[in-house]
Design a protein around this motif. Structure first.
Motif, PDB file in Angstrom:
ATOM      1  N   ASP A 189       7.532  23.965 -15.037  1.00  0.00           N
ATOM      2  CA  ASP A 189       6.861  24.242 -13.766  1.00  0.00           C
ATOM      3  C   ASP A 189       7.152  25.667 -13.319  1.00  0.00           C
ATOM      4  O   ASP A 189       8.201  25.965 -12.743  1.00  0.00           O
ATOM      5  N   ARG A 223      10.590  25.629 -11.049  1.00  0.00           N
ATOM      6  CA  ARG A 223      11.619  25.098 -11.939  1.00  0.00           C
ATOM      7  C   ARG A 223      12.942  25.832 -11.757  1.00  0.00           C
ATOM      8  O   ARG A 223      13.999  25.198 -11.620  1.00  0.00           O
ATOM      9  N   HIS A 255       3.439  22.228 -13.640  1.00  0.00           N
ATOM     10  CA  HIS A 255       3.136  21.781 -12.281  1.00  0.00           C
ATOM     11  C   HIS A 255       1.870  20.939 -12.214  1.00  0.00           C
ATOM     12  O   HIS A 255       1.804  19.959 -11.464  1.00  0.00           O
ATOM     13  N   GLU A 293      14.456  16.077 -14.013  1.00  0.00           N
ATOM     14  CA  GLU A 293      13.607  17.040 -14.717  1.00  0.00           C
ATOM     15  C   GLU A 293      12.872  16.311 -15.833  1.00  0.00           C
ATOM     16  O   GLU A 293      13.494  15.671 -16.674  1.00  0.00           O
ATOM     17  N   TYR A 303       4.361  15.633  -3.332  1.00  0.00           N
ATOM     18  CA  TYR A 303       4.369  16.508  -4.503  1.00  0.00           C
ATOM     19  C   TYR A 303       3.778  17.848  -4.107  1.00  0.00           C
ATOM     20  O   TYR A 303       2.761  17.907  -3.416  1.00  0.00           O
ATOM     21  N   GLY A 325       7.882  18.405  -7.450  1.00  0.00           N
ATOM     22  CA  GLY A 325       7.221  19.670  -7.742  1.00  0.00           C
ATOM     23  C   GLY A 325       7.459  20.746  -6.715  1.00  0.00           C
ATOM     24  O   GLY A 325       6.635  21.661  -6.570  1.00  0.00           O
ATOM     25  N   TRP A 326       8.590  20.669  -6.010  1.00  0.00           N
ATOM     26  CA  TRP A 326       8.915  21.688  -5.027  1.00  0.00           C
ATOM     27  C   TRP A 326      10.422  21.702  -4.835  1.00  0.00           C
ATOM     28  O   TRP A 326      11.048  20.649  -4.774  1.00  0.00           O
ATOM     29  N   CYS A 378      14.373  14.408  -6.187  1.00  0.00           N
ATOM     30  CA  CYS A 378      13.474  15.506  -6.543  1.00  0.00           C
ATOM     31  C   CYS A 378      13.047  15.304  -7.994  1.00  0.00           C
ATOM     32  O   CYS A 378      13.892  15.132  -8.870  1.00  0.00           O
ATOM     33  N   TYR A 417      10.600  17.051 -11.029  1.00  0.00           N
ATOM     34  CA  TYR A 417       9.841  18.250 -11.370  1.00  0.00           C
ATOM     35  C   TYR A 417       9.707  18.368 -12.876  1.00  0.00           C
ATOM     36  O   TYR A 417      10.425  17.714 -13.642  1.00  0.00           O
TER      37      TYR A 417
END
Length: 267
Positions: A208, A221, A246, A240, A115, A139-140, A202, A204
């Protein structure tokens, strides 16, 4: 509880949780108490720290109901792992450390979770060893990552810490970011991962925007949304999570999304 030894002799702490007959998942930063200690040296109160520790424990426990969790004190210098050392967090060193832990634990292949900047670490590991069966980059952005901006974050982090081991850990992190920014071809990397038929996810938060409260807004985001179609073409599942940012995306929610993604899969 056990230690692995890296090719350069660094002792790396890990523990195994869950059924050893199930597929292995690697969990490290930010979900270990050693890193949480570093984080809260940079700010925050004891109640927030204990909540972060509990969230990390919950994530590990939830994953361990389904998988063999290899829970690492990582990066080097955190918790019971030795370090930091020169060139600790170069991509090649990270991949070698993960393989050393896999060897010590008797794990053939593993799914790596990460993360924020450890999402970058997971991607770098997957690029460098066939022992990695897949990754969760949380988160990336797997594509379009704001690497140059995050370098500024690390400079701020180092500035607020006193001299000593934790400051050195963050300085090592900064060297890693520099290595990633210099000559890192994301498109080639992502295409290469797709060619190996890996499990790619992924996760997120819908809000974010980086960490503006620390003076570093980041288009996390937006970069993920902008590249979602391309990533899906390359085999990524993009999750999502609404209503969080974040720093507030709960570890338990991340664990739920990982479990759902890996349901029925093996490696």
């Amino acid at each position: 509880m056990a230690f692995a030894r890296s090719p350069d002799g660094c002792r790396l702490y890990y523990e195994e949780i869950g059924d050893p007959s199930t597929p292995a998942i690697f969990v490290g930063y930010p979900w270990n108490e050693g890193w949480i200690d570093v984080q809260y040296q940079m700010g925050g109160d004891e109640e927030e720290k204990q909540a972060a520790i509990q969230g990390s424990r919950n994530l590990v426990d939830m994953l361990a109901r389904h998988f063999r969790v290899i829970h690492m004190d990582y990066p080097r210098g955190c918790g019971r792992s030795e370090g930091p050392r020169e060139n600790d967090l170069q991509p090649e060193t990270i991949a070698a450390d993960y393989v050393a832990i896999a060897d010590a634990a008797g794990v053939d292949r593993f799914f790596a979770t990460g993360y924020s900047w450890s999402g970058v670490m997971a991607k770098q590991v997957a690029m460098r060893t066939d022992r990695c069966a897949g990754i969760m980059c949380g988160g990336w952005p797997p594509l379009g990552g704001p690497y140059a901006q995050i370098l500024e974050q690390q400079k701020q982090n180092v500035a607020v810490l006193p001299e000593g081991q934790m400051r050195d850990v963050l300085m090592s992190n900064q060297r890693m970011y520099t290595a990633l920014v210099a000559g890192f071809d994301e498109e080639t990397a992502i295409t290469g991962l797709h060619g190996r038929d890996l499990l790619l996810q992924c996760i997120y938060a819908s809000e974010d925007l980086g960490v503006p409260e620390m003076g570093l807004p980041l288009p996390i985001r937006d970069a993920i949304r902008d590249n979602t179609a391309r990533l899906q073409q390359l085999g990524w599942r993009i999750d999502e999570v609404p209503a969080y940012d974040h720093m507030t995306l709960p570890p338990e929610t991340i664990a739920e999304r990982i479990i759902d993604f890996l349901k029925g899969k093996s490696w």
